[in-house]
Design a protein around this motif. Structure first.
Motif, mmCIF file in Angstrom:
data_model
loop_
_atom_site.group_PDB
_atom_site.id
_atom_site.type_symbol
_atom_site.label_atom_id
_atom_site.label_comp_id
_atom_site.label_asym_id
_atom_site.label_seq_id
_atom_site.Cartn_x
_atom_site.Cartn_y
_atom_site.Cartn_z
ATOM 1 N N ASP A 40 0.826 -1.202 0.000
ATOM 2 C CA ASP A 40 0.000 0.000 0.000
ATOM 3 C C ASP A 40 0.864 1.257 0.000
ATOM 4 O O ASP A 40 0.511 2.271 -0.625
ATOM 5 C CB ASP A 40 -0.929 -0.004 1.212
ATOM 6 C CG ASP A 40 -2.070 -0.988 1.057
ATOM 7 O OD1 ASP A 40 -2.352 -1.385 -0.085
ATOM 8 O OD2 ASP A 40 -2.676 -1.364 2.072
ATOM 9 N N HIS A 41 1.981 1.224 0.704
ATOM 10 C CA HIS A 41 2.896 2.364 0.700
ATOM 11 C C HIS A 41 3.462 2.590 -0.696
ATOM 12 O O HIS A 41 3.571 3.735 -1.163
ATOM 13 C CB HIS A 41 4.018 2.129 1.712
ATOM 14 C CG HIS A 41 4.929 3.303 1.883
ATOM 15 N ND1 HIS A 41 6.132 3.427 1.222
ATOM 16 C CD2 HIS A 41 4.799 4.436 2.633
ATOM 17 C CE1 HIS A 41 6.708 4.566 1.555
ATOM 18 N NE2 HIS A 41 5.932 5.200 2.411
ATOM 19 N N ALA A 42 3.819 1.506 -1.374
ATOM 20 C CA ALA A 42 4.333 1.621 -2.743
ATOM 21 C C ALA A 42 3.272 2.167 -3.682
ATOM 22 O O ALA A 42 3.563 2.987 -4.562
ATOM 23 C CB ALA A 42 4.835 0.263 -3.226
ATOM 24 N N ARG A 43 2.033 1.730 -3.514
ATOM 25 C CA ARG A 43 0.944 2.237 -4.356
ATOM 26 C C ARG A 43 0.749 3.736 -4.146
ATOM 27 O O ARG A 43 0.492 4.483 -5.101
ATOM 28 C CB ARG A 43 -0.343 1.486 -4.043
ATOM 29 C CG ARG A 43 -0.390 0.062 -4.604
ATOM 30 C CD ARG A 43 -1.601 -0.681 -4.103
ATOM 31 N NE ARG A 43 -1.750 -1.985 -4.758
ATOM 32 C CZ ARG A 43 -2.484 -2.989 -4.297
ATOM 33 N NH1 ARG A 43 -3.157 -2.815 -3.144
ATOM 34 N NH2 ARG A 43 -2.558 -4.124 -4.934
ATOM 35 N N ALA A 44 0.845 4.181 -2.894
ATOM 36 C CA ALA A 44 0.695 5.606 -2.612
ATOM 37 C C ALA A 44 1.814 6.414 -3.267
ATOM 38 O O ALA A 44 1.571 7.477 -3.859
ATOM 39 C CB ALA A 44 0.689 5.837 -1.099
ATOM 40 N N ARG A 45 3.035 5.928 -3.185
ATOM 41 C CA ARG A 45 4.154 6.627 -3.820
ATOM 42 C C ARG A 45 3.990 6.650 -5.340
ATOM 43 O O ARG A 45 4.238 7.669 -5.991
ATOM 44 C CB ARG A 45 5.474 5.955 -3.450
ATOM 45 C CG ARG A 45 5.894 6.163 -2.000
ATOM 46 C CD ARG A 45 7.171 5.395 -1.696
ATOM 47 N NE ARG A 45 8.270 5.837 -2.549
ATOM 48 C CZ ARG A 45 9.112 6.815 -2.252
ATOM 49 N NH1 ARG A 45 8.964 7.479 -1.107
ATOM 50 N NH2 ARG A 45 10.091 7.138 -3.065
ATOM 51 N N ASP A 46 3.565 5.523 -5.911
ATOM 52 C CA ASP A 46 3.356 5.466 -7.360
ATOM 53 C C ASP A 46 2.269 6.433 -7.804
ATOM 54 O O ASP A 46 2.362 7.041 -8.883
ATOM 55 C CB ASP A 46 2.986 4.048 -7.784
ATOM 56 C CG ASP A 46 4.163 3.082 -7.728
ATOM 57 O OD1 ASP A 46 5.310 3.548 -7.596
ATOM 58 O OD2 ASP A 46 3.931 1.854 -7.800
ATOM 59 N N ALA A 47 1.211 6.581 -6.975
ATOM 60 C CA ALA A 47 0.122 7.492 -7.330
ATOM 61 C C ALA A 47 0.603 8.929 -7.396
ATOM 62 O O ALA A 47 0.200 9.703 -8.270
ATOM 63 C CB ALA A 47 -1.021 7.357 -6.321
ATOM 64 N N ALA A 182 -6.267 4.296 0.457
ATOM 65 C CA ALA A 182 -6.804 4.785 -0.822
ATOM 66 C C ALA A 182 -5.753 5.649 -1.497
ATOM 67 O O ALA A 182 -5.510 6.777 -1.065
ATOM 68 C CB ALA A 182 -8.086 5.582 -0.607
ATOM 69 N N SER A 183 -5.156 5.124 -2.544
ATOM 70 C CA SER A 183 -4.138 5.888 -3.269
ATOM 71 C C SER A 183 -4.721 6.652 -4.447
ATOM 72 O O SER A 183 -4.015 7.450 -5.068
ATOM 73 C CB SER A 183 -3.040 4.935 -3.771
ATOM 74 O OG SER A 183 -3.583 3.977 -4.664
ATOM 75 N N ASP A 184 -6.001 6.406 -4.770
ATOM 76 C CA ASP A 184 -6.592 7.026 -5.961
ATOM 77 C C ASP A 184 -7.860 7.792 -5.608
ATOM 78 O O ASP A 184 -8.887 7.670 -6.263
ATOM 79 C CB ASP A 184 -6.897 5.961 -7.019
ATOM 80 C CG ASP A 184 -7.949 4.952 -6.563
ATOM 81 O OD1 ASP A 184 -8.143 4.810 -5.327
ATOM 82 O OD2 ASP A 184 -8.584 4.321 -7.429
ATOM 83 N N SER A 185 -7.779 8.625 -4.570
ATOM 84 C CA SER A 185 -8.943 9.385 -4.116
ATOM 85 C C SER A 185 -8.999 10.751 -4.797
ATOM 86 O O SER A 185 -8.026 11.501 -4.797
ATOM 87 C CB SER A 185 -8.890 9.560 -2.595
ATOM 88 O OG SER A 185 -10.033 10.250 -2.134
ATOM 89 N N LEU A 186 -10.160 11.058 -5.358
ATOM 90 C CA LEU A 186 -10.389 12.327 -6.052
ATOM 91 C C LEU A 186 -11.175 13.262 -5.151
ATOM 92 O O LEU A 186 -12.073 12.830 -4.422
ATOM 93 C CB LEU A 186 -11.161 12.070 -7.344
ATOM 94 C CG LEU A 186 -11.432 13.277 -8.255
ATOM 95 C CD1 LEU A 186 -10.167 13.668 -9.007
ATOM 96 C CD2 LEU A 186 -12.553 12.946 -9.248
ATOM 97 N N GLY A 187 -10.857 14.549 -5.205
ATOM 98 C CA GLY A 187 -11.616 15.551 -4.469
ATOM 99 C C GLY A 187 -12.170 16.606 -5.403
ATOM 100 O O GLY A 187 -11.624 16.860 -6.483
ATOM 101 N N ALA A 188 -13.277 17.231 -5.001
ATOM 102 C CA ALA A 188 -13.868 18.346 -5.745
ATOM 103 C C ALA A 188 -13.933 19.552 -4.823
ATOM 104 O O ALA A 188 -14.524 19.482 -3.735
ATOM 105 C CB ALA A 188 -15.263 17.981 -6.244
#
Length: 264
Positions: A40-47, A182-188
């Motif tokens: 999960d840490h790697a996914r966050a860095r990749d994001a 959640a490494s792919d969270s979008l905000g508005a």
């Protein structure tokens, strides 16, 4: 007299993606828990370092009827973006000139799609949110006057974009800071009467838009509600309380969590 037995930790783990009840192996975490953490840490860095697919975003917006233009902040690369947040809040001179040529007319709303701290989130979710948002705005008689795709963007970049275009309200769709769940969270982020120098108390935010969080339909419902009420009342931010939940059905997935995000 003893109380009721405590619920097993494994039951608690079914209610949250947070790391609880991991167990132990001696004085350390079990191997499986450690490997999952590292993944999960790697996914966050990749994001954070993912490439923002601007051509695909431009095509996608055009395909749904929005003629988008491309702008950039004053950062030169991703390393500078992470080290100099201030440069991500300012347009480069070429972008300022481009937007100045598109300004004018009675424009109620501008949509900005920016990469933010998770380009992966924007690539995955932004188009679907806009696609779900458009018919809701149309039903309220609200036209998207401008669509802009912004690279190297921080949230406040939308203020300068909206001010140059003369938009009454700006909606900034941007990648939120990746987390370990959640490494792919979008905000508005929504701002009425955008101008350079506004602070976060002038904005409303709809966050946690991703596969295990807020779904596209409910996110679009909340955003459309805030746009409609913000334009009608002439305000946004702490002065505009999000009361859309009284009208909308809940569509958040069972595994989602509600937590504040911050992308400035």
């Amino acid at each position: 007299m003893s109380g009721p037995p405590a619920r097993p930790l494994r039951d608690l783990r079914n209610l949250t993606p947070a790391r609880v009840g991991l167990g132990r192996a001696g004085a350390s975490m079990p191997t499986q828990a450690l490997l999952e953490f590292m993944l999960d840490h790697a996914r966050a860095r990749d994001a954070v370092h993912a490439v923002f697919d601007v051509p695909a975003m431009m095509r996608g917006l055009n395909d749904i009827g929005l003629e988008a233009c491309e702008v950039a902040s004053r950062v030169h690369d991703r390393t500078e973006y992470l080290r100099r947040p201030d440069l991500g809040r300012m347009l480069d001179p070429a972008s300022q000139h481009l937007l100045a040529g598109r300004a004018g007319g009675a424009r109620q709303l501008a949509i900005v799609v920016g990469d933010g701290l998770s380009p992966a989130a924007v690539n995955a979710h932004a188009l679907e949110v806009v696609r779900s948002l458009m018919p809701r705005l149309a039903a309220d008689g609200i036209e998207i006057g401008h669509a802009v795709v912004a690279s190297g963007a921080r949230v406040a970049l939308g203020d300068e974009i909206g001010a140059i275009l003369g938009a009454r309200m700006i909606v900034m769709l941007i990648g939120e800071r990746p987390g370990l769940s959640a490494s792919d969270s979008l905000g508005a982020y929504l701002t009425f009467a955008p101008k350079v120098g506004l602070t976060d108390e002038k904005r409303n935010c709809v966050s946690n838009i991703h596969g295990s969080g807020l779904g596209y339909d409910e996110a679009a419902f909340r955003i459309a509600w805030l746009i409609r009420e913000g334009l009608a009342r002439g305000l946004s931010g702490v002065a505009l309380k999000d009361e859309s939940g009284a009208e909308a059905p809940r569509t958040i997935t069972a595994n989602s969590t509600q937590h504040d995000k911050s992308e400035t």
